[in-house]
Design an enzyme around this catalytic site. Structure first.
Site, PDB file in Angstrom:
ATOM      1  N   TRP A 287       0.822  -1.226   0.000  1.00 46.49           N
ATOM      2  CA  TRP A 287       0.000   0.000   0.000  1.00 46.49           C
ATOM      3  C   TRP A 287       0.843   1.258   0.000  1.00 46.49           C
ATOM      4  O   TRP A 287       0.469   2.256  -0.604  1.00 46.49           O
ATOM      5  CB  TRP A 287      -0.986  -0.030   1.169  1.00 46.49           C
ATOM      6  CG  TRP A 287      -1.905  -1.206   1.103  1.00 46.49           C
ATOM      7  CD1 TRP A 287      -2.017  -2.220   2.007  1.00 46.49           C
ATOM      8  CD2 TRP A 287      -2.834  -1.533   0.040  1.00 46.49           C
ATOM      9  NE1 TRP A 287      -2.944  -3.142   1.587  1.00 46.49           N
ATOM     10  CE2 TRP A 287      -3.460  -2.741   0.391  1.00 46.49           C
ATOM     11  CE3 TRP A 287      -3.184  -0.902  -1.166  1.00 46.49           C
ATOM     12  CZ2 TRP A 287      -4.420  -3.353  -0.421  1.00 46.49           C
ATOM     13  CZ3 TRP A 287      -4.138  -1.512  -1.968  1.00 46.49           C
ATOM     14  CH2 TRP A 287      -4.747  -2.714  -1.593  1.00 46.49           C
TER      15      TRP A 287
ATOM     16  N   ASP B   8      -2.097   6.313   6.468  1.00 49.32           N
ATOM     17  CA  ASP B   8      -3.102   5.370   5.978  1.00 49.32           C
ATOM     18  C   ASP B   8      -3.387   4.383   7.113  1.00 49.32           C
ATOM     19  O   ASP B   8      -2.568   3.531   7.413  1.00 49.32           O
ATOM     20  CB  ASP B   8      -2.555   4.650   4.734  1.00 49.32           C
ATOM     21  CG  ASP B   8      -3.498   3.570   4.202  1.00 49.32           C
ATOM     22  OD1 ASP B   8      -4.542   3.307   4.831  1.00 49.32           O
ATOM     23  OD2 ASP B   8      -3.176   2.991   3.141  1.00 49.32           O
TER      24      ASP B   8
ATOM     25  N   LYS C 289     -12.334  -2.498   6.433  1.00 44.68           N
ATOM     26  CA  LYS C 289     -11.594  -3.416   7.289  1.00 44.68           C
ATOM     27  C   LYS C 289     -12.097  -3.365   8.722  1.00 44.68           C
ATOM     28  O   LYS C 289     -12.462  -4.381   9.266  1.00 44.68           O
ATOM     29  CB  LYS C 289     -10.099  -3.099   7.240  1.00 44.68           C
ATOM     30  CG  LYS C 289      -9.400  -3.809   6.096  1.00 44.68           C
ATOM     31  CD  LYS C 289      -8.894  -2.952   5.034  1.00 44.68           C
ATOM     32  CE  LYS C 289      -8.443  -3.733   3.815  1.00 44.68           C
ATOM     33  NZ  LYS C 289      -7.745  -2.860   2.877  1.00 44.68           N
TER      34      LYS C 289
HETATM   35  C1  LIG Z   1      -7.130  -2.360   1.850  1.00 42.17           C
HETATM   36  C2  LIG Z   1      -6.151  -1.271   1.995  1.00 42.17           C
HETATM   37  C3  LIG Z   1      -6.063  -0.225   1.058  1.00 42.17           C
HETATM   38  C4  LIG Z   1      -6.892  -0.192  -0.212  1.00 42.17           C
HETATM   39  O1  LIG Z   1      -8.186   0.204   0.071  1.00 42.17           O
HETATM   40  P1  LIG Z   1      -9.249   0.445  -1.104  1.00 42.17           P
HETATM   41  O2  LIG Z   1     -10.405   1.006  -0.319  1.00 42.17           O
HETATM   42  O3  LIG Z   1      -9.533  -0.884  -1.713  1.00 42.17           O
HETATM   43  O4  LIG Z   1      -8.681   1.409  -2.067  1.00 42.17           O
HETATM   44  C5  LIG Z   1      -5.156   0.778   1.310  1.00 42.17           C
HETATM   45  N1  LIG Z   1      -4.367   0.771   2.394  1.00 42.17           N
HETATM   46  C6  LIG Z   1      -4.423  -0.215   3.308  1.00 42.17           C
HETATM   47  C7  LIG Z   1      -3.512  -0.174   4.490  1.00 42.17           C
HETATM   48  C8  LIG Z   1      -5.310  -1.266   3.142  1.00 42.17           C
HETATM   49  O5  LIG Z   1      -5.358  -2.250   4.045  1.00 42.17           O
END
Ligand SMILES: *Cc1c(COP(=O)(O)O)cnc(C)c1O
Length: 360
Positions: A103, A172, A196
């Site tokens: 990511w 993030d 998540k």
């Molecule tokens: C799943 C995830 C993403 C991607 O998320 P999307 O909503 O599918 O764009 C980005 N960063 C992390 C840390 C993730 O776990």
């Protein structure tokens, strides 16, 4: 919960059962109004009530200071890989990134479209099995911000000490928001896809300190400007109504449970059960370095890929779903977010012990 299995999926991930039941009812008939939640105007009094309640609960649970805006956006966390540099980074200016997994790599690629990207640390050569300690990197001089991923969903690593560089932190937190206590005021921007640890897919929560709203260059399109969404309460256009509503239900559930301090304690205990099982065996091997182990995604390997395939097959047969590791690391991954029940972790540990006995 008659027909529920244990869902170890990394995302979209398991949600509290009571939240699903409430959502199922409200989709058809919201508050007995004779109209379903997902049919209501986002400008109706009812939906604005839903969105406002969701935001205040998030503010309360995370202790978000008044000088931060909370935005409910679409486009997933991946769109934030673009929006962050589009709003904060300009040609000739620099931003520092910590490369701790898939990511962050994707975010680095996007940032390079806008300005200078200084990658101050990378754990790629050890298959991203750790995150750096604070004294292992520095932010570039005059960096606009320092970007990092608090929990690396795929590799099962997590920052237990946040950067302290004097630069605005952009984080993030897609896979560990609401899982542990944090001090929001030490961040410039926190963002997280909902799917998540907060709710269903479709919404990305962005928490942004308000002075950062005014840094955006004039040529950034309306929908990509943080200020557009901050000035309109995320109602510049139709927001992801169902996702916002469900996040609100999850937050209510979390508050009733005792809030973030309580869930953090539960999360640490759940993770510890699995890490103990891994440590007590020569059969299972954890992927993450000890000091970087995630309390959300537990990654481990078995002695051979064949045994891993067999493990996953047999686990699936007894209702443990989603244990296959991401294709970039292989092996196994147990994602045990806030809503994942402790009982499921205990049962997985029992299964692991029995599987080792039968196959080592
Ligand atoms: C799943 C995830 C993403 C991607 O998320 P999307 O909503 O599918 O764009 C980005 N960063 C992390 C840390 C993730 O776990």
């Amino acid at each position: 919960m008659p027909d529920r299995i244990y869902n170890f999926s990394a995302g979209p991930a398991t949600l509290p059962y009571e939240v699903l039941l409430q959502a199922a009812k409200d989709i058809v008939n919201f508050n007995d109004k004779g109209i379903g939640l997902i049919e209501m105007s986002h400008r109706s009094k009812d939906f604005i009530g839903v969105a406002d309640a969701c935001e205040s609960l998030l503010r309360e649970l995370m202790g978000i200071p008044d000088n931060y805006k909370v935005l409910f956006l679409q486009g997933g966390a991946s769109t934030q890989f673009v929006m962050v540099p589009m709003n904060l980074l300009q040609p000739g200016k620099s931003a520092t990134y910590l490369n701790t997994g898939t990511w962050s790599k994707k975010a680095i690629k996007e940032a390079k479209l806008f300005g200078n990207v200084d990658v101050a640390y990378s754990s790629e050569d050890t298959v991203f099995n750790h995150v750096p300690l604070p004294d292992e990197y520095e932010a570039a001089a005059n960096a606009e911000y320092l970007y990092f991923v608090s929990n690396n969903t795929i590799y099962g690593t997590q920052f237990h000490q946040f950067p302290e560089t004097g630069t605005d932190l952009v984080c993030d937190m897609s896979s560990d928001i609401l899982s542990r206590e944090i001090d929001v005021s030490s961040f410039g921007i926190i963002f997280a896809g909902a799917q998540k640890n907060m709710g269903p897919a479709g919404c990305t929560v962005v928490i942004i300190r308000d002075d950062l709203l005014n840094k955006t260059p004039d040529n950034v399109p309306t929908m990509f400007r943080y200020k557009t969404h901050a000035d309109t309460g995320s109602m510049f256009n139709t927001p992801p109504c169902f996702s916002i509503y469900t996040i609100g239900l999850v937050l209510k559930w979390l508050k009733k449970l005792g809030g973030i301090p309580t869930i953090e304690k539960m999360n640490r205990e759940k993770a510890e059960l699995l890490y103990q099982a891994i440590e007590n065996s020569d059969f299972y091997k954890g992927h993450a370095r000890f000091d970087s182990r995630s309390i959300m995604n537990i990654t481990f390997n078995l002695p051979t890929p064949e045994l891993e395939a067999q493990f996953i097959r047999e686990a699936t047969a007894v209702s443990f779903d989603g244990l296959k590791g991401h294709r970039s690391v292989g092996g196994c991954r147990a994602s045990i977010y806030n809503a994942f029940p402790r009982e499921g972790v205990e049962k997985l540990v029992d299964f692991m012990v029995a599987f080792e006995k039968a196959n080592s």
